[in-house]
Design an enzyme around this catalytic site. Sequence first.
Site, PDB file in Angstrom:
ATOM      1  N   ALA A  11      -6.955  -0.667  -1.407  1.00  0.00           N
ATOM      2  CA  ALA A  11      -7.190  -1.671  -1.502  1.00  0.00           C
ATOM      3  C   ALA A  11      -7.958  -2.507   0.162  1.00  0.00           C
ATOM      4  O   ALA A  11      -8.606  -3.113   0.466  1.00  0.00           O
ATOM      5  CB  ALA A  11      -6.745  -3.343  -2.253  1.00  0.00           C
ATOM      6  N   THR A  12      -7.195  -2.310   1.159  1.00  0.00           N
ATOM      7  CA  THR A  12      -7.946  -2.424   2.538  1.00  0.00           C
ATOM      8  C   THR A  12      -9.311  -2.324   2.422  1.00  0.00           C
ATOM      9  O   THR A  12     -10.387  -3.524   3.309  1.00  0.00           O
ATOM     10  CB  THR A  12      -7.553  -2.231   4.270  1.00  0.00           C
ATOM     11  OG1 THR A  12      -5.675  -2.049   3.265  1.00  0.00           O
ATOM     12  CG2 THR A  12      -7.470  -2.413   5.007  1.00  0.00           C
ATOM     13  N   ASN A  71       0.442 -11.609  -2.233  1.00  0.00           N
ATOM     14  CA  ASN A  71       1.481  -9.941  -1.797  1.00  0.00           C
ATOM     15  C   ASN A  71       2.685 -10.897  -1.560  1.00  0.00           C
ATOM     16  O   ASN A  71       3.717  -9.692  -1.790  1.00  0.00           O
ATOM     17  CB  ASN A  71       1.096  -9.091  -1.126  1.00  0.00           C
ATOM     18  CG  ASN A  71       0.016  -9.619   0.172  1.00  0.00           C
ATOM     19  OD1 ASN A  71      -0.679 -10.805  -0.290  1.00  0.00           O
ATOM     20  ND2 ASN A  71       0.385  -9.083   0.982  1.00  0.00           N
ATOM     21  N   GLN A  84      -2.480  -6.607  -6.310  1.00  0.00           N
ATOM     22  CA  GLN A  84      -0.721  -7.004  -6.347  1.00  0.00           C
ATOM     23  C   GLN A  84      -1.171  -6.818  -8.598  1.00  0.00           C
ATOM     24  O   GLN A  84       0.064  -7.119  -8.808  1.00  0.00           O
ATOM     25  CB  GLN A  84      -0.113  -7.995  -6.443  1.00  0.00           C
ATOM     26  CG  GLN A  84      -0.094  -7.647  -4.359  1.00  0.00           C
ATOM     27  CD  GLN A  84       0.894  -6.989  -4.066  1.00  0.00           C
ATOM     28  OE1 GLN A  84       1.969  -6.835  -5.262  1.00  0.00           O
ATOM     29  NE2 GLN A  84       1.365  -6.560  -2.972  1.00  0.00           N
ATOM     30  N   HIS A 140      -1.302   2.252  -5.310  1.00  0.00           N
ATOM     31  CA  HIS A 140       0.532   2.722  -4.799  1.00  0.00           C
ATOM     32  C   HIS A 140       1.409   1.625  -4.580  1.00  0.00           C
ATOM     33  O   HIS A 140       2.794   1.646  -4.438  1.00  0.00           O
ATOM     34  CB  HIS A 140       0.364   2.773  -2.669  1.00  0.00           C
ATOM     35  CG  HIS A 140       0.215   1.700  -2.273  1.00  0.00           C
ATOM     36  ND1 HIS A 140       0.943   1.464  -1.412  1.00  0.00           N
ATOM     37  CD2 HIS A 140      -0.857   1.452  -1.721  1.00  0.00           C
ATOM     38  CE1 HIS A 140       0.506   0.359  -1.045  1.00  0.00           C
ATOM     39  NE2 HIS A 140      -0.781   0.817  -0.549  1.00  0.00           N
ATOM     40  N   CYS A 196       3.764  -6.246   5.347  1.00  0.00           N
ATOM     41  CA  CYS A 196       2.598  -6.116   6.474  1.00  0.00           C
ATOM     42  C   CYS A 196       2.088  -7.161   8.414  1.00  0.00           C
ATOM     43  O   CYS A 196       1.980  -6.789   9.304  1.00  0.00           O
ATOM     44  CB  CYS A 196       1.221  -6.455   6.344  1.00  0.00           C
ATOM     45  SG  CYS A 196       1.155  -5.648   4.416  1.00  0.00           S
TER      46      CYS A 196
END
Length: 387
Positions: A74-75, A154, A182, A204, A329
Site C-alpha cells: 500500500a505504501t 490503522n 485496512q 499483509h 509505524c
Amino acid sequence: MVQRPIYLDCQATTPVDERVLTAMLPYFTEHFGNAASASHLYGWEAAAAVQQARETLAEAIGAAPEEMIFTSGATEANNLAIKGVAEANLHKGRHIVAVITEHSAVLDPCRYLQTLGFDVTILPVKPDGLLALDTLTQALRPDTLLVSVMAANNEIGVLQPLAAIGALCHERQILFHTDAAQAIGKIPLDVAAMQIDLMSLTAHKVYGPKGVGALYVRRRNPRAQLAPQLHGGGHERGLRSGTLYVPQIVGMAKAVELAIAEMPQETERLTHLRDQLWQQLSQVSDIYLNGHATQRLAGNLNISVAGINGQALLLGLQPVVAVSSGSACSSTHTAPSHVLKALGHTNELAYASIRFGLGRFNTKQEIDQVAECAIATIRSLRQVAKV
Ligand SMILES: *Cc1c(COP(=O)(O)O)cnc(C)c1O
C-alpha cells in the site's frame, strides 16, 4: 518453554493463513516462470496465475481486471496514486486534499509534493475521527486534482463515509483516492457505488504475504491519468515496471477471496470479542475509547487511560500480549500519535494509549486473559503513582 505473548496487533500485520501459503507454494518452485515470458509454458503458467489473481481482486472491489496494478504494497500504491496523479495533471491544477489522520504513506507523498510547489490542504477530523462532509466541501476548489481519504484508519479503526465523499468529488470532476489497506476483506468495498477512482490495497493486513499490494486505477468515467513512478520494462500497462512477484500475487488474491467469503461471520465474531474486551476494560475508571464507537473496524479497540504512563503500561502488558501504542509505524518515535492528537487529546492522554488489533486467530479465552492482565496492570500502575 516460554509462552509467546497473545498477538493482538492485527492492524500492524497478520500471519499468513495456511490456505494462502498452500496456494502460493507451487509458484516458488514448479511454476516459477516470469509472467512476461510469452514464448514458453513457464511464462504462460505464471501469466495465467497473475490473470486469475487480477480477476479475483478486481471482482472483490467491483472493478475490471485491467484496472488493477500490482505493487509492492500500500505504501507504493499510495505513492503511485498521489504523485502519479499530481505529475500527470499539472495542466489542470496543483491542489491536493488529504486528511490529518491518514497513514504516513499518504501524508508524506503529499508533503513531498508541497516541496515541489503543490498546494496541499490537510483536513481536520471530528473528535470521533470522522471527516465532516462540510469540512471537505469547503476545501474543494476549481483547481483541486485529488482528494485522498482512507477507508479505515490503522490506529483507531474509524471508517470514513466513502460513498458520500466520492459523490462530492465526482460532482466537481475531482479524482478520489482511498487508502484501503485496512479495509479490504474487512468491509464491503465497491468502486462503482462509492465513486472511487484510485484505491490502494495490501495483502499483509488480511492474512496474505508481505511485500505485495495493488492500486486500482479507474479507466473510464472518468479515466484516472497517472504518471508512472517506476520506469523500466513497461509492466502493468506501463504504470509499474518490474517483474511480477507471482507467488505473492497469488497469495494476495487467495487472502482477499477468503476474507470476503468469511466476512459476515468474522465481522460478527470480532465485533463480539472486541465489545467484550471493551466492556471488561471499562471496569477501570478514567478509560476512554478512541474513535467512533460503531463506525469502526470490528477488530479494532483503541483506548486511552488517564493518569498513567503509556510506556509503563505497554511494558507491563508485554509478556502477556503483543499490542502497539498509537500506530506501529510511529511507535519507534517518542512523539504521541498524530492520529490521537487529531482527535483533540492532550499529549498525556495520547501517550497512554493502547491499540488492540483482534483478528482471525484470536479466541475468547485469549481476550479474557488480555482483559484480566490489562486491568491488573493499570490498577498496579495507578497504585504506584499514588505513593
Ligand atoms: C499498513 C498500511 C499501509 C502501508 O502498507 P504496506 O503494504 O505495508 O506498504 C498504508 N496505509 C495504511 C492505512 C496501512 O494500514
